[in-house]
Design a protein around this motif. Structure first.
Motif, short mmCIF file in Angstrom:
data_model
loop_
_atom_site.label_atom_id
_atom_site.label_comp_id
_atom_site.label_asym_id
_atom_site.label_seq_id
_atom_site.Cartn_x
_atom_site.Cartn_y
_atom_site.Cartn_z
N ARG A 1 7.11 -4.65 -3.21
CA ARG A 1 7.17 -3.75 -2.06
C ARG A 1 8.31 -2.74 -2.23
O ARG A 1 8.15 -1.55 -1.94
N ASP B 1 4.27 -12.55 4.62
CA ASP B 1 3.76 -13.11 5.85
C ASP B 1 3.79 -14.64 5.77
O ASP B 1 3.36 -15.22 4.77
N ASP C 1 0.29 -9.54 3.83
CA ASP C 1 0.69 -8.27 4.45
C ASP C 1 0.59 -7.16 3.41
O ASP C 1 1.45 -7.03 2.53
N TYR C 2 -0.47 -6.34 3.50
CA TYR C 2 -0.69 -5.27 2.54
C TYR C 2 -0.18 -3.92 3.04
O TYR C 2 -0.46 -2.89 2.41
N ARG C 3 0.52 -3.90 4.14
CA ARG C 3 0.98 -2.62 4.68
C ARG C 3 1.96 -1.95 3.74
O ARG C 3 2.75 -2.61 3.07
#
Length: 306
Positions: free
Chosen positions: A221, A178, A165-167
């Motif tokens: 993150r 993820d 998940d690179y969001r």
């Protein structure tokens, strides 16, 4: 040209003296081009691609650690101690800076929460479980050839890169990575750990996998949401550490890693920004109807007042 007596109307179930594919002169009046298209700048895209570089660096660091353990250049207890120290430092940094509002409001309560009995119990439970499973993991793939293990490991790490998940999360979010990418990375780590010779090395590698693939993404993150500059500094530190380790292992792997980083951070953003000029989005009356929510209270007619 439609006459006044036979003017075409946009009604599906009305009988009209026109063919089904008929359009009037006002068909292209509502044509809109590139309404929702966002123009990206090159360095903006470069900053967003650093998360991919971080993930590639983490995987490469893990593989380098396995190679060092496999060759006997590193000791398992040294890797375990180093990983534990960095985990505690990152956790303390997260509590003090990334959760600064709560820290400065109730720093005594937060420090107590950092070292409460429940957290220490969970950490001890994970420690004991992995320590007990180390002999099982070491002999898990005894009857499997090393070529099969290397191929499966490569595929699993490739799945981790593709499904990660690179969001960009705008706020501090501590959710786990993820599940698909995390499971792929842990499975690859178990495959590599089964090639080691001692239970101590197996335990050290599995613990490192949990720290790098489960805990570190949450810290990264949160750090990005706190400061883009700090996240960029973390990326530079990861790349520098990876280059140092790969330089002592294989020049070929170092070249492949540098080529991947340059492509992801410099070439791919350049291609992406250049092809934006050919992006053409059109919207018009042929688009599907979209339901616009209306407040029931506002749409309800007002009662008549005499």
């Amino acid at each position: 040209m439609d006459t006044d007596s036979e003017r075409w109307t946009r009604q599906l179930y009305k009988k009209q003296p026109f063919p089904d594919n008929h359009v009037d002169n006002s068909f292209l009046v509502n044509l809109r081009r590139n309404v929702n298209v966002r123009q990206y700048r090159y360095w903006e895209v470069v900053l967003h691609t650093t998360v991919i570089t971080d993930q590639l660096s983490v995987i490469t660091l893990f593989v380098c650690s396995f190679i060092r353990l496999y060759e006997g250049a590193w000791r398992g207890y040294t890797l375990t101690a180093g990983g534990a120290i960095f985990t505690i430092l990152f956790y303390g940094f997260w509590c003090v800076f990334l959760d600064s509002d709560r820290f400065f409001r109730d720093w005594k309560g937060l420090i107590y929460k950092m070292f409460d009995a429940n957290m220490l119990e969970n950490a001890l439970f994970v420690f004991v479980v992995f320590l007990g499973l180390s002999p099982v993991l070491r002999t898990l793939t005894e009857d499997t050839s090393s070529d099969t293990i290397w191929a499966l490991t490569f595929l699993m790490f490739l799945a981790n890169v593709f499904f990660f998940d690179y969001r960009a999360i705008p706020s501090i979010d501590t959710r786990y990575p993820d599940p698909l990418s995390l499971n792929a990375a842990i499975f690859a780590s178990v495959l590599l750990a089964s090639r080691l010779q001692s239970n101590r090395d197996v335990f050290a590698l599995v613990m490192l996998a949990v720290e790098l693939f489960a805990l570190f993404p949450m810290f990264r993150r949160s750090l990005k949401s706190y400061s883009q500059n700090l996240q960029l500094a973390l990326t530079v530190a990861l790349v520098a550490t990876t280059i140092r380790l790969l330089g002592n292992i294989s020049r070929t792997l170092l070249f492949v890693y540098l080529a991947s980083v340059l492509f992801v951070n410099l070439v791919a953003p350049y291609v992406f920004t250049r092809i934006q000029v050919w992006k053409d989005e059109i919207r018009g009356p042929w688009d599907e109807a979209r339901v616009i929510p209306v407040d029931v209270g506002e749409s309800r007619p007002k009662p008549h007042q005499d």
